[in-house]
Design a protein around this motif. Structure first.
Motif, PDB file in Angstrom:
ATOM      1  N   LEU A  58      -4.750 -11.204   7.079  1.00 10.88           N
ATOM      2  CA  LEU A  58      -4.484  -9.839   6.595  1.00 10.88           C
ATOM      3  C   LEU A  58      -4.409  -8.659   7.757  1.00 10.88           C
ATOM      4  CD1 LEU A  58      -7.609  -9.748   4.081  1.00 10.88           C
ATOM      5  CD2 LEU A  58      -5.101  -9.767   3.445  1.00 10.88           C
TER       6      LEU A  58
ATOM      7  N   ILE B 113      -6.685  -7.548   9.785  1.00  8.53           N
ATOM      8  CA  ILE B 113      -7.849  -6.453   9.658  1.00  8.53           C
ATOM      9  C   ILE B 113      -8.667  -6.592  11.210  1.00  8.53           C
ATOM     10  CG2 ILE B 113     -10.070  -5.919   8.507  1.00  8.53           C
ATOM     11  CD1 ILE B 113      -8.547  -6.337   6.076  1.00  8.53           C
TER      12      ILE B 113
ATOM     13  N   PRO C 121      -8.281   0.374   2.662  1.00 12.05           N
ATOM     14  CA  PRO C 121      -7.076  -0.431   2.143  1.00 12.05           C
ATOM     15  C   PRO C 121      -6.946  -1.546   1.149  1.00 12.05           C
ATOM     16  CG  PRO C 121      -7.896  -1.298   3.949  1.00 12.05           C
ATOM     17  CD  PRO C 121      -8.754  -0.267   3.494  1.00 12.05           C
ATOM     18  N   CYS C 122      -8.203  -1.262   0.177  1.00 10.58           N
ATOM     19  CA  CYS C 122      -8.526  -2.419  -0.653  1.00 10.58           C
ATOM     20  C   CYS C 122      -7.485  -2.468  -1.816  1.00 10.58           C
ATOM     21  CB  CYS C 122      -9.994  -2.274  -1.359  1.00 10.58           C
ATOM     22  SG  CYS C 122     -11.402  -2.502   0.044  1.00 10.58           S
TER      23      CYS C 122
ATOM     24  N   CYS D 258      -4.701  -4.032  -0.511  1.00 12.26           N
ATOM     25  CA  CYS D 258      -5.103  -5.588  -0.144  1.00 12.26           C
ATOM     26  C   CYS D 258      -5.004  -6.346  -1.219  1.00 12.26           C
ATOM     27  CB  CYS D 258      -6.479  -5.619   0.623  1.00 12.26           C
ATOM     28  SG  CYS D 258      -7.078  -6.965   1.269  1.00 12.26           S
TER      29      CYS D 258
ATOM     30  N   LYS E  51      -2.757  -9.594  -1.826  1.00 17.27           N
ATOM     31  CA  LYS E  51      -3.294 -11.047  -1.892  1.00 17.27           C
ATOM     32  C   LYS E  51      -2.947 -11.630  -3.131  1.00 17.27           C
ATOM     33  CE  LYS E  51      -7.747  -9.864  -0.958  1.00 17.27           C
ATOM     34  NZ  LYS E  51      -8.951  -9.876  -0.523  1.00 17.27           N
TER      35      LYS E  51
ATOM     36  N   CYS F 280     -15.819  -8.225   5.249  1.00 18.45           N
ATOM     37  CA  CYS F 280     -14.798  -7.576   5.894  1.00 18.45           C
ATOM     38  C   CYS F 280     -15.406  -6.053   5.954  1.00 18.45           C
ATOM     39  CB  CYS F 280     -13.755  -7.480   4.534  1.00 18.45           C
ATOM     40  SG  CYS F 280     -12.505  -6.149   4.834  1.00 18.45           S
TER      41      CYS F 280
ATOM     42  N   PHE G 174     -13.926  -3.029   5.781  1.00 19.22           N
ATOM     43  CA  PHE G 174     -13.727  -2.027   4.556  1.00 19.22           C
ATOM     44  C   PHE G 174     -14.551  -2.408   3.457  1.00 19.22           C
ATOM     45  CE2 PHE G 174      -9.769  -2.260   7.039  1.00 19.22           C
ATOM     46  CZ  PHE G 174      -9.746  -1.191   7.686  1.00 19.22           C
ATOM     47  N   SER G 175     -15.271  -3.414   3.390  1.00 19.33           N
ATOM     48  CA  SER G 175     -16.335  -3.727   2.216  1.00 19.33           C
ATOM     49  C   SER G 175     -17.399  -2.329   2.224  1.00 19.33           C
ATOM     50  CB  SER G 175     -16.584  -4.897   1.786  1.00 19.33           C
ATOM     51  OG  SER G 175     -17.582  -5.290   3.019  1.00 19.33           O
TER      52      SER G 175
HETATM   53  S1  Q46 Z   1     -10.052  -6.072  -0.381  1.00 22.63           S
HETATM   54 FE1  Q46 Z   1     -10.859  -4.463   1.069  1.00 22.63          FE
HETATM   55 FE2  Q46 Z   1     -11.472  -7.098   0.557  1.00 22.63          FE
HETATM   56 FE3  Q46 Z   1      -9.207  -6.544   1.555  1.00 22.63          FE
HETATM   57  S2  Q46 Z   1      -9.691  -4.658   2.761  1.00 22.63           S
HETATM   58 FE4  Q46 Z   1     -11.321  -6.093   3.093  1.00 22.63          FE
HETATM   59  S3  Q46 Z   1     -12.897  -5.538   1.583  1.00 22.63           S
HETATM   60  S4  Q46 Z   1     -10.691  -8.061   2.404  1.00 22.63           S
HETATM   61  S5  Q46 Z   1     -12.448  -8.632  -0.591  1.00 22.63           S
END
Ligand code: Q46
Ligand code: ZN
Ligand code: ZN
Length: 322
Positions: free
Chosen positions: A84, A86, A141-142, A145, A149, A234, A236-237
């Motif tokens: 990704l 990241i 960015p979820c 993302c 995905k 991640c 971003f979580s």
């Molecule tokens: S959506 Fe968001 Fe996850 Fe993508 S940016 Fe990270 S937390 S990996 S499951």
């Protein structure tokens, strides 16, 4: 401190599961875990023994443990990893590169076939770069993302002619989603939440064989099998609603063991009984329209390009979508 004994051989237990009223030694836990995975695959009619299974791996404990169990059970598997692009938010740790390394090491050690899709190489921009321009992706960015995905996962499964794509979603993941969908009474999402989704008009068959295991049970499997995986989530979580729901559900589980599994199982029974379906729908996928994107040929709710193709072409006007 109380010592628990293995339910099977009466030796000292390494894990106790209050919700099942069971405790096991290492050997019998691994045996139980494997048998329960097979049981879920059969119970929900996920895929037959002869299926060609594509495992979506992230480098975390859930997906690598899933690949390990299926491989040990003798299923024909190959893995795929989506790079990704990241990085850590404060320390610039290359989160994606590190998780890719764990996945590669896992596949190499077992001589398993791995497919890697690098989003930046394939589509010109990493996930954080792609989301920077979208209104939803401004802070996180979820949404972008998830869209990317889902698209890539489906495309790979169709291109490689796999029978089913499996993901490592565990009970905690499923219950958190169910909790959120129930809180917001999102009926369309509730209809679609299932341990298995049949192939439907360009959407690959998908299954979640770990849907009845808690996160703790999967972590114990990974630890006992000495599977090396990325511990960090991640970046971003952090602070996500899902994590908040999980912490609330863990509190409920602590005081009332078995609550998560009961919530999930009762929901599935109600769903199977048609509780969430309108009378004309006899399959959850039918809530999804059969309109196909003219570019990628994947199903979409929009007329014209699907959300994925729109995103890619808007940012790379001359980019041809593979
Ligand atoms: S959506 Fe968001 Fe996850 Fe993508 S940016 Fe990270 S937390 S990996 S499951
Ligand atoms: Zn034992
Ligand atoms: Zn498309």
């Amino acid at each position: 401190m109380t010592t628990f004994i293995c339910h099977t051989c009466r030796s000292k237990a390494v894990i106790r599961m209050r919700q099942h009223r069971l405790a096991f030694c290492k050997e019998h836990y691994l045996e139980w875990f494997t048998a329960q995975t097979e049981r879920s695959i059969q119970k929900y009619g996920m895929f037959p023994r002869t299926a060609r299974v594509l495992v979506a791996v992230s480098g975390g404990k859930d997906s690598l443990s899933l690949w390990d169990v299926l491989w040990r059970c003798g299923y024909e598997t190959e893995g795929f990893y989506i790079h990704l692009g990241i990085h850590g938010l404060e320390d610039e740790t290359d989160y994606s590169a590190q998780s890719a390394q764990y996945v590669r090491q896992f596949a190499q050690e077992r001589n398993l076939k791995l497919h890697v899709v690098d989003v930046k190489k394939e589509y010109g921009k990493s996930i954080p770069e792609l989301s920077r321009f979208s209104p939803k992706g401004k802070t996180k960015p979820c949404a972008t993302c998830g869209l990317v995905k889902r698209h890539i996962m489906n495309q790979i499964a169709l291109d490689l002619h796999n029978d089913v794509v499996v993901t490592g979603h565990n009970l905690d993941d499923e219950v958190a989603v169910l909790f959120g969908n129930t809180m917001n009474w999102q009926q369309e999402m509730l209809v679609r939440q299932s341990p298995v989704l049949a192939e439907y008009h360009g959407l690959a068959r998908k299954a979640k064989p770990f849907c009845r295991f808690t996160e703790r049970e999967v972590a114990a499997y990974a630890l006992l099998r000495q599977i090396a995986y990325i511990y960090e989530e991640c970046p971003f979580s952090r602070g996500s609603t899902t994590l908040y729901y999980k912490s609330i559900l863990n509190q409920i589980e602590d005081s009332h063991p078995g609550s998560k599994l009961r919530f999930y199982s009762s929901f599935l029974k109600a769903r199977e009984g048609g509780f969430f379906n309108s009378p004309e729908q006899d399959h959850p996928s039918q809530s999804f329209p059969a309109q196909l994107c003219p570019s990628c040929k994947q199903p979409t709710t929009r007329s014209g390009l699907c959300s994925f193709c729109s995103l890619i072409t808007s940012q790379n006007p001359r980019k041809k979508i593979p």
